[in-house]
Motif scaffolding. Structure first.
Motif, PDB file in Angstrom:
ATOM      1  N   UNK A  90     -12.266 -11.637  -3.918  1.00 31.75           N
ATOM      2  CA  UNK A  90     -12.370 -10.677  -5.031  1.00 31.75           C
ATOM      3  C   UNK A  90     -11.881  -9.303  -4.606  1.00 31.75           C
ATOM      4  N   UNK A  91     -12.360  -8.838  -3.462  1.00 27.03           N
ATOM      5  CA  UNK A  91     -11.954  -7.519  -2.984  1.00 27.03           C
ATOM      6  C   UNK A  91     -10.448  -7.473  -2.727  1.00 27.03           C
ATOM      7  N   UNK A  92      -9.909  -8.554  -2.190  1.00 30.29           N
ATOM      8  CA  UNK A  92      -8.483  -8.599  -1.926  1.00 30.29           C
ATOM      9  C   UNK A  92      -7.649  -8.591  -3.191  1.00 30.29           C
ATOM     10  N   UNK A  93      -8.115  -9.291  -4.231  1.00 30.57           N
ATOM     11  CA  UNK A  93      -7.392  -9.320  -5.500  1.00 30.57           C
ATOM     12  C   UNK A  93      -7.393  -7.950  -6.172  1.00 30.57           C
ATOM     13  N   UNK A  94      -8.553  -7.303  -6.189  1.00 29.50           N
ATOM     14  CA  UNK A  94      -8.662  -5.979  -6.809  1.00 29.50           C
ATOM     15  C   UNK A  94      -7.803  -4.975  -6.040  1.00 29.50           C
ATOM     16  N   UNK A  95      -7.833  -5.051  -4.708  1.00 27.61           N
ATOM     17  CA  UNK A  95      -7.009  -4.156  -3.888  1.00 27.61           C
ATOM     18  C   UNK A  95      -5.528  -4.332  -4.207  1.00 27.61           C
ATOM     19  N   UNK A  96      -5.092  -5.571  -4.288  1.00 24.09           N
ATOM     20  CA  UNK A  96      -3.672  -5.848  -4.527  1.00 24.09           C
ATOM     21  C   UNK A  96      -3.233  -5.315  -5.885  1.00 24.09           C
ATOM     22  N   UNK A  97      -4.046  -5.539  -6.902  1.00 22.42           N
ATOM     23  CA  UNK A  97      -3.669  -5.101  -8.240  1.00 22.42           C
ATOM     24  C   UNK A  97      -3.732  -3.592  -8.390  1.00 22.42           C
ATOM     25  N   UNK A  98      -4.634  -2.945  -7.675  1.00 23.95           N
ATOM     26  CA  UNK A  98      -4.669  -1.482  -7.688  1.00 23.95           C
ATOM     27  C   UNK A  98      -3.365  -0.918  -7.124  1.00 23.95           C
ATOM     28  N   UNK A  99      -2.889  -1.521  -6.032  1.00 25.22           N
ATOM     29  CA  UNK A  99      -1.636  -1.054  -5.441  1.00 25.22           C
ATOM     30  C   UNK A  99      -0.454  -1.338  -6.355  1.00 25.22           C
ATOM     31  N   UNK A 100      -0.432  -2.521  -6.965  1.00 31.35           N
ATOM     32  CA  UNK A 100       0.668  -2.861  -7.874  1.00 31.35           C
ATOM     33  C   UNK A 100       0.677  -1.920  -9.069  1.00 31.35           C
ATOM     34  N   UNK A 101      -0.499  -1.577  -9.586  1.00 28.83           N
ATOM     35  CA  UNK A 101      -0.560  -0.673 -10.728  1.00 28.83           C
ATOM     36  C   UNK A 101      -0.038   0.714 -10.361  1.00 28.83           C
ATOM     37  N   UNK A 102      -0.395   1.191  -9.178  1.00 32.12           N
ATOM     38  CA  UNK A 102       0.125   2.482  -8.715  1.00 32.12           C
ATOM     39  C   UNK A 102       1.636   2.413  -8.516  1.00 32.12           C
ATOM     40  N   UNK A 103       2.116   1.271  -8.058  1.00 29.87           N
ATOM     41  CA  UNK A 103       3.553   1.064  -7.902  1.00 29.87           C
ATOM     42  C   UNK A 103       4.267   1.144  -9.248  1.00 29.87           C
ATOM     43  N   UNK A 104       3.710   0.484 -10.264  1.00 25.31           N
ATOM     44  CA  UNK A 104       4.335   0.510 -11.590  1.00 25.31           C
ATOM     45  C   UNK A 104       4.354   1.927 -12.160  1.00 25.31           C
ATOM     46  N   UNK A 105       3.233   2.649 -12.005  1.00 26.49           N
ATOM     47  CA  UNK A 105       3.193   4.030 -12.482  1.00 26.49           C
ATOM     48  C   UNK A 105       4.221   4.890 -11.743  1.00 26.49           C
ATOM     49  N   UNK A 106       4.439   4.601 -10.470  1.00 25.03           N
ATOM     50  CA  UNK A 106       5.366   5.379  -9.654  1.00 25.03           C
ATOM     51  C   UNK A 106       6.821   5.100 -10.025  1.00 25.03           C
ATOM     52  N   UNK A 107       7.178   3.816 -10.127  1.00 21.22           N
ATOM     53  CA  UNK A 107       8.597   3.503 -10.365  1.00 21.22           C
ATOM     54  C   UNK A 107       9.046   3.910 -11.760  1.00 21.22           C
ATOM     55  N   UNK A 108       8.105   3.956 -12.707  1.00 20.85           N
ATOM     56  CA  UNK A 108       8.455   4.451 -14.038  1.00 20.85           C
ATOM     57  C   UNK A 108       8.152   5.940 -14.178  1.00 20.85           C
ATOM     58  N   UNK A 109       7.736   6.550 -13.048  1.00 22.05           N
ATOM     59  CA  UNK A 109       7.440   7.977 -13.034  1.00 22.05           C
ATOM     60  C   UNK A 109       8.260   8.708 -11.987  1.00 22.05           C
ATOM     61  N   UNK A 110       7.594   9.196 -10.936  1.00 23.59           N
ATOM     62  CA  UNK A 110       8.268  10.030  -9.937  1.00 23.59           C
ATOM     63  C   UNK A 110       9.131   9.255  -8.948  1.00 23.59           C
ATOM     64  N   UNK A 111       8.919   7.950  -8.813  1.00 22.77           N
ATOM     65  CA  UNK A 111       9.702   7.079  -7.924  1.00 22.77           C
ATOM     66  C   UNK A 111       9.638   7.523  -6.462  1.00 22.77           C
ATOM     67  N   UNK A 112       8.449   7.896  -6.028  1.00 21.46           N
ATOM     68  CA  UNK A 112       8.272   8.350  -4.648  1.00 21.46           C
ATOM     69  C   UNK A 112       8.530   7.229  -3.648  1.00 21.46           C
TER      70      UNK A 112
END
Length: 494
Positions: A90-112
């Protein structure tokens, strides 16, 4: 019952390497022994008839099978996972999706992540899931993936790994829920004396997650948008809409006016706040994506950008389903969260890299090669099971379009006893847990265990002859009493 059962090499989840039953499985093996193989087969056949009456089917749309309706093959021997092991997953799944969500916000945003060289821009912008139309957009709650189904496997040493990410329109949850319903009805004795974590509150968690995406109203109206009855997962669409008590709609049932989405009804137009979409990005809005789409709603993306409607999952999330982008998720976890991945990827070679491509072409007979945008077991080469002609054909495909392929070692997926041709046989399995993310995160206890029912096969997809089985998250203390089990059969969710 298990006298003739012979675990294959690798990790069997019922028996250890010495063919001894794993300690947590002894009570279940005792219950199965009391049931007997003949009765198990008889109830198994009845379970198939029950699933057919319930309408738990999927539609085959491949060549030669177009329009054929089949029940998803169901195996009655449950898969057990201990509660403490599940907490780590459970912790691993939540961690992975949190990172993926930040990635999506980044690539459609500042693209850091692109500027810092963690992910090559070319790899991102050549992905079939990349949607430049979403650049600069901020979805409700600033979350992109609300409903996810990540595919996990256990390797030959029993180590859990992530095999794939499914973020666009993950399917299978209806079968996950129906499997438990059938197990309780057809095999109630197997539940006696043990506590199994309940799963049938999934629809209420799903509805709550969807409602949380519309903070602008206290009583949001939610609908499920389906392509229609000819879609392979239409049973699931109608099932989830019915379970949540919301309207099942097609594109023609919705209209956009004044930057709002409205649903046609006998009483006139009714406002819609949240759309749980089960159609791909390309068909959502002909004014923005495919102009020839007859499935979506013209003006939907304008209403979405105006903040007057929420869409789950957000358009553009499919870029993270790309099997090449998958290879970068461990780096995303380190980059965005400053943490090490709790669940590792399967080792992956990217054919777009010259060094990786040379290795893959030299070892095609040992590897599993996948097309990055395919699903359902299609566009894949399993080297050890392939002919020389198939290997040569795939080598040419890789040379012609290296970006389109990744390769992974041929893993010994864990096995679980399953009914195959009336006998118990070790069959390979994977697991698709479902994760809901609104204001918080919720992980389904267990998930859809898919099983390769063809003997020796590594392909678990239903379109390739795979089936499914119930997944139990159980207490390691052997907890539960017969009274608890009886109450669960009389209405408490299981």
């Amino acid at each position: 019952m298990f006298t003739e059962y012979k675990p294959q090499r690798g990790y069997d989840e019922y028996f250890s390497g010495t063919d001894e039953p794993r300690s947590a499985l002894r009570p279940l093996l005792s219950s199965l022994g009391q049931l007997g193989l003949e009765e198990l087969n008889r109830n198994h056949a009845a379970a198939g008839m029950l699933l057919k009456r319930l309408g738990a089917t999927f539609r085959l749309n491949g060549s030669g099978n177009r329009g054929v309706e089949r029940i998803l093959p169901f195996d009655p021997l449950p898969r057990l996972i201990g509660a403490s092991e599940w907490q780590t997953l459970e912790r691993g799944l939540v961690q992975r999706l949190e990172a993926i969500d930040l990635f999506l916000a980044d690539i459609y945003g500042d693209q850091l992540i692109l500027r810092d060289g963690i992910l090559p821009r070319e790899d991102l912008e050549t992905s079939q899931g990349w949607r430049p139309q979403m650049e600069g957009f901020r979805p409700p709650l600033n979350k992109w993936c609300h409903i996810s189904g990540l595919d996990l496997i256990r390797d030959g040493q029993g180590t859990w790994r992530v095999l794939e990410d499914n973020l666009r329109c993950p399917s299978g949850v209806a079968y996950f829920l129906e499997n438990r319903r059938v197990m309780k009805r057809m095999f109630p004795s197997l539940f006696a004396g043990r506590t199994v974590q309940p799963i049938d509150d999934y629809p209420s968690h799903l509805l709550q997650t969807l409602r949380e995406l519309a903070p602008w109203t206290e009583r949001p109206t939610v609908v499920l948008l389906t392509p229609g009855v000819f879609n392979s997962a239409y049973f699931e669409h109608s099932y989830l809409a019915q379970q949540m008590g919301i309207q099942l709609v097609e594109g023609r049932d919705l209209v956009c006016q004044d930057d709002r989405v409205w649903m046609r009804s006998t009483g006139g137009l009714e406002p819609v706040d949240v759309i749980y979409r089960r159609i791909d990005d390309d068909f959502l809005d002909p004014a923005v994506f495919r102009s020839d789409s007859m499935l979506g709603v013209r003006g939907l993306m304008q209403a979405y950008r105006a903040g007057r409607v929420a869409i789950a999952n957000a358009p553009g999330t499919g870029v993270a389903d790309d099997k090449l982008i998958y290879a970068y998720v461990p780096e995303m976890i380190r980059y965005y969260l400053g943490e090490e991945p709790i669940i590792e990827n399967v080792p992956t070679y990217l054919c777009a890299r010259a060094e990786d491509r040379a290795y893959v072409l030299e070892h095609l007979g040992e590897l599993v090669v996948k097309a990055v945008a395919e699903a359902g077991g299609y566009g894949m080469l399993i080297g050890p099971h392939a002919s020389q002609e198939e290997i040569s054909d795939f080598a040419e495909k890789i040379k012609a379009n290296p970006r389109n392929y990744i390769a992974q070692p041929t893993l010994e997926l864990s096995t679980v006893p399953s009914l195959s041709e009336g006998e118990l046989f070790p069959c390979h399995v994977d697991l698709r847990p479902y994760v809901l993310r609104g204001k918080g995160a919720w992980v389904s206890p267990g998930g859809l265990t898919r099983v390769a029912l063809r003997r020796g096969s590594l392909v678990v997809n239903s379109s390739q002859g795979g089936g499914c089985k119930d997944t139990w998250i159980v207490s390691e203390q052997g907890g539960g009493t017969a009274q608890q089990s009886q109450s669960s059969q009389q209405g408490a969710p299981c």
